[in-house]
Motif scaffolding. Structure first.
Motif, PDB file in Angstrom:
ATOM      1  N   LEU A 330     -51.153  42.942 -41.948  1.00 19.71           N
ATOM      2  CA  LEU A 330     -51.104  43.668 -40.670  1.00 19.71           C
ATOM      3  C   LEU A 330     -50.875  45.157 -40.890  1.00 19.71           C
ATOM      4  N   GLY A 331     -51.767  45.964 -40.338  1.00 16.09           N
ATOM      5  CA  GLY A 331     -51.602  47.413 -40.302  1.00 16.09           C
ATOM      6  C   GLY A 331     -52.014  47.894 -38.927  1.00 16.09           C
ATOM      7  N   MET A 332     -51.209  48.774 -38.301  1.00 10.88           N
ATOM      8  CA  MET A 332     -51.499  49.202 -36.930  1.00 10.88           C
ATOM      9  C   MET A 332     -51.283  50.697 -36.759  1.00 10.88           C
ATOM     10  N   LEU A 333     -51.844  51.217 -35.691  1.00 12.17           N
ATOM     11  CA  LEU A 333     -51.630  52.614 -35.331  1.00 12.17           C
ATOM     12  C   LEU A 333     -50.361  52.729 -34.486  1.00 12.17           C
ATOM     13  N   ALA A 334     -49.725  53.882 -34.582  1.00 19.56           N
ATOM     14  CA  ALA A 334     -48.410  54.063 -33.960  1.00 19.56           C
ATOM     15  C   ALA A 334     -48.446  53.995 -32.445  1.00 19.56           C
ATOM     16  N   ASP A 335     -49.602  54.319 -31.833  1.00 26.64           N
ATOM     17  CA  ASP A 335     -49.662  54.346 -30.370  1.00 26.64           C
ATOM     18  C   ASP A 335     -50.075  53.013 -29.765  1.00 26.64           C
ATOM     19  N   LYS A 336     -50.125  51.957 -30.584  1.00 25.69           N
ATOM     20  CA  LYS A 336     -50.479  50.629 -30.083  1.00 25.69           C
ATOM     21  C   LYS A 336     -49.225  49.835 -29.716  1.00 25.69           C
ATOM     22  N   ASP A 337     -49.407  48.796 -28.903  1.00 27.64           N
ATOM     23  CA  ASP A 337     -48.304  47.931 -28.474  1.00 27.64           C
ATOM     24  C   ASP A 337     -48.047  46.895 -29.567  1.00 27.64           C
ATOM     25  N   VAL A 338     -47.381  47.347 -30.626  1.00 26.55           N
ATOM     26  CA  VAL A 338     -47.114  46.481 -31.773  1.00 26.55           C
ATOM     27  C   VAL A 338     -46.324  45.250 -31.345  1.00 26.55           C
ATOM     28  N   GLU A 339     -45.288  45.493 -30.556  1.00 23.85           N
ATOM     29  CA  GLU A 339     -44.430  44.390 -30.141  1.00 23.85           C
ATOM     30  C   GLU A 339     -45.202  43.347 -29.330  1.00 23.85           C
ATOM     31  N   GLY A 340     -46.053  43.805 -28.436  1.00 15.63           N
ATOM     32  CA  GLY A 340     -46.850  42.892 -27.628  1.00 15.63           C
ATOM     33  C   GLY A 340     -47.805  42.069 -28.472  1.00 15.63           C
ATOM     34  N   VAL A 341     -48.399  42.700 -29.484  1.00 11.34           N
ATOM     35  CA  VAL A 341     -49.313  42.000 -30.390  1.00 11.34           C
ATOM     36  C   VAL A 341     -48.561  40.931 -31.183  1.00 11.34           C
ATOM     37  N   VAL A 342     -47.418  41.323 -31.747  1.00 12.46           N
ATOM     38  CA  VAL A 342     -46.669  40.414 -32.622  1.00 12.46           C
ATOM     39  C   VAL A 342     -46.142  39.216 -31.843  1.00 12.46           C
ATOM     40  N   ARG A 343     -45.644  39.436 -30.649  1.00 13.00           N
ATOM     41  CA  ARG A 343     -45.109  38.326 -29.850  1.00 13.00           C
ATOM     42  C   ARG A 343     -46.145  37.227 -29.637  1.00 13.00           C
ATOM     43  N   LEU A 344     -47.402  37.620 -29.481  1.00 15.58           N
ATOM     44  CA  LEU A 344     -48.449  36.651 -29.155  1.00 15.58           C
ATOM     45  C   LEU A 344     -48.978  35.899 -30.365  1.00 15.58           C
ATOM     46  N   ILE A 345     -48.670  36.369 -31.564  1.00 16.52           N
ATOM     47  CA  ILE A 345     -49.276  35.738 -32.740  1.00 16.52           C
ATOM     48  C   ILE A 345     -48.245  35.285 -33.767  1.00 16.52           C
ATOM     49  N   GLU A 346     -46.965  35.629 -33.581  1.00 22.20           N
ATOM     50  CA  GLU A 346     -45.974  35.354 -34.623  1.00 22.20           C
ATOM     51  C   GLU A 346     -45.827  33.868 -34.928  1.00 22.20           C
ATOM     52  N   ASP A 347     -46.069  33.006 -33.954  1.00 27.61           N
ATOM     53  CA  ASP A 347     -45.950  31.570 -34.199  1.00 27.61           C
ATOM     54  C   ASP A 347     -47.000  31.052 -35.175  1.00 27.61           C
TER      55      ASP A 347
END
Length: 425
Positions: A330-347
């Motif tokens: 996983l690599g992301m840009l700073a202005d993205k909703d990292v937390e929102g992305v991770v919550r949906l896929i962490e499982d």
């Protein structure tokens, strides 16, 4: 100053010249468009939306090529080569033609300042106007209303899914973002929306300007079983016995439905047979969209970089079958909703290989780890200086039956794809 003779030189110059990467507004682009003095008789289809734009453009292109039309297609961003952005008849345009195009835009712009994307959009249009094309497909970069692509009037406009992304530019609600996306609609012309929950602002705007609005679930839609699917429209047209698109993921039926609705509205100008539809859907390719590479362990590449796309990726991963362990690069840009992305896929993830991305917007692996931990991720987290390092570490650690998923940004996927291809040759 002499304009560069090489494509790499052109791109370096354009990247260095403009202080900001994004500068919304049509006045400057329209002025240079007019100064270019080129035009096309091709049918223009513009595709906007938060997610699904690239897939929709790819399906349109594949079907229209199968139908025998000459097609220009402009998309962004690219994964490995800038030439991916400008295609004619399914083939990337050569360097020398792109250099000529950039030079033409340079001469036409005079003292008008253009961003990298604006210059690229006008260069693609110049290329398309110099060919006897039947159809031109244009993918919106950001938003719609003020995006450079919107300086070119479409004969039909498609808005795919609408989600929370680029909120600094487009607004902090789906209603605000939807209104920006609706800016590509035109009075008296087909306006297709493939979002099952179209924002009221989009619907109201389309009706206010007199666009021919077609909403998924109301004016057209799809049904299907495990082996095939069918498309329908309100006018009683039905297309049954369709094979699923070669692009993976259940969400692709929404995109395919919008494509068929657009082609139905344009049938008087560019009639397309059902054989061409079937052939195009079977042959369509698009790197980086739930792309599964051959070999073991399984490697999945997906440019998902916002929560809606991450939710689709999570669902697609769950439909792949059983894998003992999943390793996420996983690599992301700073202005993205990292937390929102991770919550949906962490499982779906057992091991996190966090990678740093370059540039002013790139997020470091260390900062990315902090944001993962802020939402409660406590599993195996490893940090790497670049995507290739994280990918190689995942390959060394993963078992043959495991799965590696690289996602979060076009930059992440591009680096991993390049590494994977290099390893195979």
């Amino acid at each position: 100053m002499q304009f560069p003779d090489s494509l790499s030189g052109c791109l370096e110059l354009l990247e260095s010249r403009h202080a900001t990467q994004i500068q919304l507004g049509l006045e400057r682009v329209s002025r240079v468009r007019d100064a270019l003095g080129v035009r096309s008789d091709a049918v223009v289809i513009t595709v906007g939306g938060t997610n699904g734009k690239g897939s929709t453009c790819a399906m349109l292109e594949a079907i229209l090529l199968a139908a025998g039309y000459r097609v220009g297609c402009y998309t962004s961003p690219h994964l490995l080569r800038y030439n991916e952005r400008v295609r004619i008849d399914g083939r990337e345009v050569e360097d020398r033609i792109l250099v000529d195009a950039f030079r033409a835009v340079e001469e036409a712009r005079g003292h008008t300042s253009l961003t990298y994307f604006e210059q690229g959009t006008l260069a693609a249009w110049w290329v398309f106007c110099r060919e006897p094309l039947d159809v031109v497909i244009l993918e919106v970069g950001l938003g719609g209303r003020l995006d450079a692509v919107n300086a070119i009037d479409p004969d039909c406009a498609i808005v795919t899914g609408i989600a929370m992304d680029h909120m600094d530019w487009l607004g902090d609600t789906r209603e605000k973002i939807g209104l920006e996306k609706a800016g590509i609609f035109r009075a008296g012309r087909p306006a297709i929306c493939a979002d099952p929950m179209a924002p009221a602002t989009l619907v109201d705007h389309a009706r206010a300007i007199g666009a021919e609005l077609k909403l998924v679930g109301q004016d057209f839609g799809h049904s299907g079983d495990r082996t095939q699917w069918a498309w329908w429209s309100k006018g009683g047209v039905r297309r049954g016995g369709l094979a699923y698109p070669a692009l993976r993921g259940a969400n692709q039926l929404l995109n395919a439905s919008a494509v068929l609705m657009a082609l139905e509205t344009l049938r008087q100008r560019i009639p397309v047979s059902m054989q061409a539809v079937r052939q195009g859907l079977m042959l369509v390719e698009l790197p980086g969209r739930f792309q599964v590479l051959p070999g073991k362990p399984s490697v999945v590449l997906d440019v998902a970089h916002n929560p809606q796309a991450a939710g689709v990726l999570s669902e697609n991963l769950s439909n792949m079958g059983f894998f003992p362990e999943t390793w996420a690069v996983l690599g992301m840009l700073a202005d993205k909703d990292v937390e929102g992305v991770v919550r949906l896929i962490e499982d779906r993830v057992d091991h996190w290989m966090l990678v740093s991305l370059p540039g002013a917007r790139g997020l470091s692996a260390e900062r990315l780890a902090e944001r993962l931990r802020s939402v409660g991720v406590r599993g195996d987290i490893q940090l790497f200086a670049e995507p290739v390092e994280g990918y190689e570490a995942a390959r060394q650690s993963a078992g043959e039956g495991d799965r590696i998923v690289a996602f979060g940004s076009f930059l992440t996927v591009a680096d991993v794809l390049a590494a994977a291809r290099a390893a195979r040759h």
